[in-house]
Design a protein around this motif. Structure first.
Motif, PDB file in Angstrom:
ATOM      1  N   VAL A  48       0.860  -0.879   0.152  1.00 22.23           N
ATOM      2  CA  VAL A  48       0.216  -0.287  -0.174  1.00 22.23           C
ATOM      3  C   VAL A  48       1.122   1.284  -0.339  1.00 22.23           C
ATOM      4  CG1 VAL A  48      -1.820   0.915   0.874  1.00 22.23           C
ATOM      5  CG2 VAL A  48      -1.832  -1.295   1.457  1.00 22.23           C
ATOM      6  N   ARG A  49       1.065   2.383  -0.936  1.00 23.07           N
ATOM      7  CA  ARG A  49       1.752   3.387  -0.800  1.00 23.07           C
ATOM      8  C   ARG A  49       0.642   4.467  -0.798  1.00 23.07           C
ATOM      9  NH1 ARG A  49       3.685   0.647  -6.696  1.00 23.07           N
ATOM     10  NH2 ARG A  49       5.263  -0.252  -6.310  1.00 23.07           N
ATOM     11  N   ASN A  50       1.674   5.691  -0.887  1.00 23.75           N
ATOM     12  CA  ASN A  50       1.219   6.552  -0.321  1.00 23.75           C
ATOM     13  C   ASN A  50       0.914   6.784   1.113  1.00 23.75           C
ATOM     14  OD1 ASN A  50       0.939   9.475  -0.994  1.00 23.75           O
ATOM     15  ND2 ASN A  50      -1.087   8.815  -1.908  1.00 23.75           N
ATOM     16  N   VAL A  51       1.402   6.263   1.899  1.00 24.22           N
ATOM     17  CA  VAL A  51       0.313   6.136   2.889  1.00 24.22           C
ATOM     18  C   VAL A  51       0.520   7.444   4.280  1.00 24.22           C
ATOM     19  CG1 VAL A  51       0.138   4.723   5.654  1.00 24.22           C
ATOM     20  CG2 VAL A  51       0.017   3.799   3.330  1.00 24.22           C
ATOM     21  N   HIS A  74       2.184  -4.209   8.082  1.00 20.90           N
ATOM     22  CA  HIS A  74       3.883  -3.910   8.798  1.00 20.90           C
ATOM     23  C   HIS A  74       3.985  -2.776   8.068  1.00 20.90           C
ATOM     24  CE1 HIS A  74       7.823  -3.511   8.736  1.00 20.90           C
ATOM     25  NE2 HIS A  74       8.186  -3.791   8.582  1.00 20.90           N
ATOM     26  N   ILE A  75       4.501  -1.857   8.934  1.00 27.51           N
ATOM     27  CA  ILE A  75       4.891  -0.214   8.238  1.00 27.51           C
ATOM     28  C   ILE A  75       6.137  -0.094   8.748  1.00 27.51           C
ATOM     29  CG2 ILE A  75       4.081   2.112   8.539  1.00 27.51           C
ATOM     30  CD1 ILE A  75       1.645   2.036   9.616  1.00 27.51           C
ATOM     31  N   PRO A  76       6.745  -0.141   7.602  1.00 24.68           N
ATOM     32  CA  PRO A  76       8.179   0.103   7.746  1.00 24.68           C
ATOM     33  C   PRO A  76       8.852   1.370   8.375  1.00 24.68           C
ATOM     34  CG  PRO A  76       8.080  -0.645   5.765  1.00 24.68           C
ATOM     35  CD  PRO A  76       6.147  -0.715   6.206  1.00 24.68           C
ATOM     36  N   LEU A  77       9.674   1.375   9.201  1.00 26.19           N
ATOM     37  CA  LEU A  77       9.900   2.456   9.686  1.00 26.19           C
ATOM     38  C   LEU A  77      11.964   3.400   8.768  1.00 26.19           C
ATOM     39  CD1 LEU A  77       9.122   2.490  13.322  1.00 26.19           C
ATOM     40  CD2 LEU A  77       7.855   3.277  11.468  1.00 26.19           C
ATOM     41  N   ASP A  78      11.400   4.213   8.929  1.00 23.01           N
ATOM     42  CA  ASP A  78      13.358   5.059   8.512  1.00 23.01           C
ATOM     43  C   ASP A  78      13.902   4.187   9.197  1.00 23.01           C
ATOM     44  OD1 ASP A  78      14.988   7.303   8.830  1.00 23.01           O
ATOM     45  OD2 ASP A  78      14.864   6.966   6.284  1.00 23.01           O
ATOM     46  N   PHE A  79      15.239   4.251   8.963  1.00 22.20           N
ATOM     47  CA  PHE A  79      15.965   3.525   9.733  1.00 22.20           C
ATOM     48  C   PHE A  79      16.125   4.160  10.603  1.00 22.20           C
ATOM     49  CE2 PHE A  79      20.847   2.288  10.930  1.00 22.20           C
ATOM     50  CZ  PHE A  79      20.558   1.001  11.595  1.00 22.20           C
ATOM     51  N   GLU A  83      10.633   7.179  12.094  1.00 23.11           N
ATOM     52  CA  GLU A  83       9.790   7.779  11.561  1.00 23.11           C
ATOM     53  C   GLU A  83       8.800   7.069  10.110  1.00 23.11           C
ATOM     54  OE1 GLU A  83       7.912   9.841  12.606  1.00 23.11           O
ATOM     55  OE2 GLU A  83       8.919  10.828  13.996  1.00 23.11           O
ATOM     56  N   PRO A  84       8.080   6.651   9.746  1.00 25.25           N
ATOM     57  CA  PRO A  84       7.031   5.668   8.566  1.00 25.25           C
ATOM     58  C   PRO A  84       7.542   6.124   7.521  1.00 25.25           C
ATOM     59  CG  PRO A  84       5.085   6.387  10.571  1.00 25.25           C
ATOM     60  CD  PRO A  84       6.676   6.966  10.936  1.00 25.25           C
ATOM     61  N   ARG A  85       7.945   5.090   6.350  1.00 24.26           N
ATOM     62  CA  ARG A  85       8.487   5.765   5.484  1.00 24.26           C
ATOM     63  C   ARG A  85       7.250   5.861   4.370  1.00 24.26           C
ATOM     64  NH1 ARG A  85      12.550   0.973   3.883  1.00 24.26           N
ATOM     65  NH2 ARG A  85      12.744   2.677   1.996  1.00 24.26           N
ATOM     66  N   GLY A  86       5.797   6.213   4.665  1.00 27.03           N
ATOM     67  CA  GLY A  86       5.072   6.691   4.020  1.00 27.03           C
ATOM     68  C   GLY A  86       4.320   4.631   2.584  1.00 27.03           C
ATOM     69  N   PHE A  87       4.237   3.947   3.074  1.00 23.01           N
ATOM     70  CA  PHE A  87       4.083   2.768   2.335  1.00 23.01           C
ATOM     71  C   PHE A  87       4.026   1.641   3.776  1.00 23.01           C
ATOM     72  CE2 PHE A  87       8.464   1.750   1.752  1.00 23.01           C
ATOM     73  CZ  PHE A  87       8.781   1.464   2.136  1.00 23.01           C
ATOM     74  N   ALA A  88       3.116   0.540   3.026  1.00 23.49           N
ATOM     75  CA  ALA A  88       2.630  -0.505   4.483  1.00 23.49           C
ATOM     76  C   ALA A  88       3.023  -1.544   3.744  1.00 23.49           C
ATOM     77  CB  ALA A  88       1.594  -0.580   5.001  1.00 23.49           C
TER      78      ALA A  88
END
Length: 123
Positions: A48-51, A74-79, A83-88
């Motif tokens: 899911v993009r543009n989250v 799963h909502i990936p976070l910036d290393f 912060e969330p990276r904007g996709f899931a």
């Protein structure tokens, strides 16, 4: 006339064994998908993009559960910033449910953003 010898037969058998050890495809593998490449009818995970950066796992699960049993979100976070990276990723228990969710949610407004939903690629 050239006749095959026992040595030729042994050499062919060794070659087949070497292919097996290297992960070569055997005749009985034709019906099986390659590792990491799910058949289209077996795809259960959506990208899911543009989250929105404010969306929670619970909100995504609630939105997608109306199409079927959601196994995981799963909502990936910036290393560095965490912060969330904007996709899931949303994983369904059933591939048909995942397909329905993809079709229904594609382009829909979710927390102020139009989300893009596609099948996730396997690693």
């Amino acid at each position: 006339d050239i006749m095959a010898t026992d040595e030729d037969d042994r050499r062919d058998t060794r070659r087949d064994d070497d292919d097996d050890r290297r992960g070569g495809r055997r005749d009985d593998d034709e019906d099986r998908p390659r590792r990491g490449h799910a058949r289209p009818d077996e795809r259960k995970s959506l990208l899911v993009r543009n989250v929105s950066f404010n969306v929670t796992k619970h909100e995504l699960q609630d939105a997608f559960e109306r199409y079927g049993d959601v196994r995981d979100v799963h909502i990936p976070l910036d290393f560095y910033t965490r912060e969330p990276r904007g996709f899931a990723f949303v994983e369904f228990a059933d591939a048909d449910d995942a397909s329905r969710a993809m079709e229904a949610m594609e382009g829909k407004m979710f927390d102020g953003r139009a989300v893009k939903v596609v099948f996730a690629q396997q690693k």
